[in-house]
Enzyme design. Structure first.
Site, PDB file in Angstrom:
ATOM      1  CG  ASP A  43      24.128  43.380  16.201  1.00  0.00           C
ATOM      2  OD1 ASP A  43      25.366  43.271  16.123  1.00  0.00           O
ATOM      3  OD2 ASP A  43      23.432  42.613  16.874  1.00  0.00           O
ATOM      4  CG  HIS A  44      29.732  46.260  16.319  1.00  0.00           C
ATOM      5  ND1 HIS A  44      29.245  46.041  17.583  1.00  0.00           N
ATOM      6  CD2 HIS A  44      30.933  45.633  16.279  1.00  0.00           C
ATOM      7  CE1 HIS A  44      30.119  45.334  18.272  1.00  0.00           C
ATOM      8  NE2 HIS A  44      31.149  45.062  17.509  1.00  0.00           N
ATOM      9  CG  HIS A  93      26.930  41.548  19.107  1.00  0.00           C
ATOM     10  ND1 HIS A  93      26.356  42.609  18.462  1.00  0.00           N
ATOM     11  CD2 HIS A  93      27.686  42.079  20.102  1.00  0.00           C
ATOM     12  CE1 HIS A  93      26.757  43.740  19.031  1.00  0.00           C
ATOM     13  NE2 HIS A  93      27.560  43.440  20.038  1.00  0.00           N
TER      14      HIS A  93
HETATM   15  C1  BG6 Z   1      29.997  45.346  22.095  1.00  0.00           C
HETATM   16  C2  BG6 Z   1      29.965  44.972  23.542  1.00  0.00           C
HETATM   17  O1  BG6 Z   1      28.708  45.406  21.564  1.00  0.00           O
HETATM   18  O2  BG6 Z   1      30.742  44.369  21.385  1.00  0.00           O
HETATM   19  C3  BG6 Z   1      31.349  44.848  24.115  1.00  0.00           C
HETATM   20  O3  BG6 Z   1      29.241  45.956  24.271  1.00  0.00           O
HETATM   21  C4  BG6 Z   1      32.178  43.901  23.275  1.00  0.00           C
HETATM   22  O4  BG6 Z   1      31.321  44.422  25.464  1.00  0.00           O
HETATM   23  C5  BG6 Z   1      32.083  44.268  21.807  1.00  0.00           C
HETATM   24  O5  BG6 Z   1      33.519  44.003  23.724  1.00  0.00           O
HETATM   25  C6  BG6 Z   1      32.740  43.218  20.942  1.00  0.00           C
HETATM   26  O6  BG6 Z   1      32.815  43.688  19.642  1.00  0.00           O
HETATM   27  P1  BG6 Z   1      34.027  43.300  18.699  1.00  0.00           P
HETATM   28  O7  BG6 Z   1      33.716  43.964  17.403  1.00  0.00           O
HETATM   29  O8  BG6 Z   1      35.285  43.792  19.352  1.00  0.00           O
HETATM   30  O9  BG6 Z   1      34.000  41.808  18.620  1.00  0.00           O
END
Ligand code: BG6
Length: 516
Positions: free
Chosen positions: A203-204, A266
């Site tokens: 989960d980045h 997230h």
């Molecule tokens: C991803 C989603 O997991 O997270 C995207 O699939 C979203 O739709 C993105 O844009 C948002 O990540 P960050 O790091 O740009 O806030």
């Protein structure tokens, strides 16, 4: 009842794994979907950055695999272009060395022959480059092929290794299932081939420095924790706003929507970090045990609660930074009658001793005015205000705002006396900016997470039970929305902070969304 806790975790296996990683060092990382969008934009650039900073072990090797035939050199050229496009500082010498460690194998993920070829190449790279038998598999593919790949890895004896000197680990990209049933099935299928300690569900958001700093702020400082509870905190707001639309991913997004795309994973993960009890140690199982406890304590919703506590909406035409943009239903790959939500606002409760009756409001959406993610802790007002008679307005509450992106910062808002003869109060801010304080660029979430996997540290990855409880929590919402016989969904103009219903969600409790 929420799904059962994971009881199959062999803590000692995990510890063995860590020490093995420290001894063994290098590895061959196989990226399934190695020429796909995520590999090009995030994974390979992240590993290049790590190499440039001297953080990858000697001989570290990447084998990309996917449909399409290419020579190793063609793959290197493709990745060279991506790195040049997506990395801010490229050093030509380290780029040349890094690219020399890239290989490509073309094939169909369901075809056993692919795995025979892969096994041969990985073995060769292990002998010639990494000098050890460690492997990381990265599934950066559509979820429909997660299970076939895992089964093939199992069938070809590529998932286990005898003895504790070497390791096999697997990173799995989101989406991890599209509902509770599919997530359970996926966990079961993966569990039939890999042990839980080998599995790293990414989960980045958890790799973002400021998300990790929530734990540092809470547990490395004596002053916050005594206040971090229902006695002092009035409510919490978590916002993840994006100004972009679906960016050519209409097909994926139609199947997903904001609840699955951002909330189930997230935002719930961020919420749990705000709400967890202090773990006894900062290791993977201790932290993830506490996170799972929070998720289990979250109040489940029935159908009527869903209508009261959740708002969904879709972006319409509008302006983003002064430029006209089209509404969601006009995007490529999106049905003109789509009911998919691009915005969600919700109210959650964590029903435990610490948080009873403290609302956690979350909101996320595409085509909002700007890209900003933050956690804002609203403290209770002072019990008695002696200045009241001299003031026309209410005194603002203290707010601790943790900005996750783009300006990583922690700001404390408090009241101060405005200079002059009157007792006039103004809200002021004490602001801590990461970049200013540490004078370093923060690493990309992907870099941090992949390096953690390389080191055998699963703290920032999602454990099986957390994923299932997360789905269990949002299932009533998904079902309610699916069963509602309506052909309309609230719309909000692109460039606004969402629909009126989102404001109402807080207004009925006498609260307002903060503008980050
Ligand atoms: C991803 C989603 O997991 O997270 C995207 O699939 C979203 O739709 C993105 O844009 C948002 O990540 P960050 O790091 O740009 O806030």
């Amino acid at each position: 009842m929420p799904p059962a806790a994971t009881k199959t975790i062999d803590v000692h296996a995990g510890l063995r794994d860590v020490s093995a990683a420290q001894r063994a060092g290098s590895c061959v990382m196989t990226i399934f979907g190695g020429a796909g969008d995520l590999a090009k934009r995030k994974i390979v650039p992240a590993m290049y950055n790590a190499a440039r900073e001297g953080l990858t072990p000697p001989g570290f090797t990447i084998v990309g695999t996917g449909r399409g035939e290419m020579s190793h050199d063609q793959y290197r050229d493709l990745m060279r272009d991506s790195i040049r496009e997506f990395v801010a500082h490229v050093d030509e010498d380290t780029l040349r060395d890094f690219l020399a460690g890239l290989y490509w194998v073309g094939g169909d993920f369901g075809d056993p022959a692919l795995y025979v070829t892969l096994e041969g190449l990985i073995q060769q790279c292990s002998e010639e480059r990494t000098k050890c038998d460690n492997r990381m598999y990265y599934l950066s593919t559509p979820p429909s092929v997660f299970v076939p790949i895992v089964q093939q890895l199992g069938a070809h004896n590529m998932a286990r290794v005898s003895g504790s000197h070497h390791w096999r680990r697997i990173i799995i990209e989101k989406p991890f299932g599209r509902d509770l049933e599919s997530a359970k099935t996926l966990n079961r299928e993966i569990g039939a081939v890999f042990e839980e300690w080998q599995v790293y569900r990414i989960d980045h958001y958890l790799g973002k420095e400021t998300v990790q700093n929530i734990t540092a702020l809470r547990f490395a400082n004596g002053i916050f924790e005594p206040l971090w509870n229902r006695n002092y905190i009035n409510h919490v707001q978590i916002t993840a706003a994006e100004s972009i639309g679906v960016e050519g991913r209409g097909g994926y997004y139609e199947e997903s929507g904001a609840l699955r795309d951002m909330v189930q994973n997230h935002l719930l993960q961020v919420l749990t970090l705000v709400a967890i009890e202090p773990p006894s140690t900062f290791d993977a199982n201790a932290v993830r045990d506490e996170k799972a406890k929070v998720l289990r304590a979250m109040r489940p919703y029935g159908p009527e609660d869903v209508d009261r506590c959740f708002v969904r909406a879709q972006y319409d035409d509008g302006l983003i930074q002064g430029k006209p943009v089209i509404g969601y239903r006009k995007e490529d790959g999106v049905s003109p009658t789509s009911m998919t939500e691009t915005f969600v606002a919700a109210q959650f409760f964590v029903d435990n001793w610490r948080w009873a009756d403290v609302p956690f409001y979350i909101r996320t959406g595409k085509r909002l005015p700007k890209r900003v993610s933050e956690v804002a802790i609203f403290f209770k007002r002072t019990p008695h205000l002696m200045f009241r008679r001299m003031m026309s307005d209410e005194v603002a509450p203290n707010v601790l705002a943790l900005q996750i992106q783009p300006d990583e910062s922690i700001a404390m808002q408090f009241e101060a006396k405005f200079p002059g003869p009157q007792m006039e109060l103004r809200s002021v801010k004490m602001n801590f900016q990461y970049k200013e304080a540490f004078q370093v660029e923060t690493a990309e979430a992907y870099e941090r997470l992949i390096l953690d996997c390389l080191r055998g540290d699963a703290t920032l990855f999602m454990r099986r039970d957390a994923v299932e409880v997360g789905w269990w929590l949002v299932m009533p919402v998904l079902e309610r929305w699916q069963n509602q016989q309506t052909s309309s969904i609230p719309a909000y103009p692109s460039g606004s902070w969402g629909p009126k219903e989102s404001e109402d969600l807080l207004a009925r409790d006498g609260r307002l969304w903060r503008t980050p």
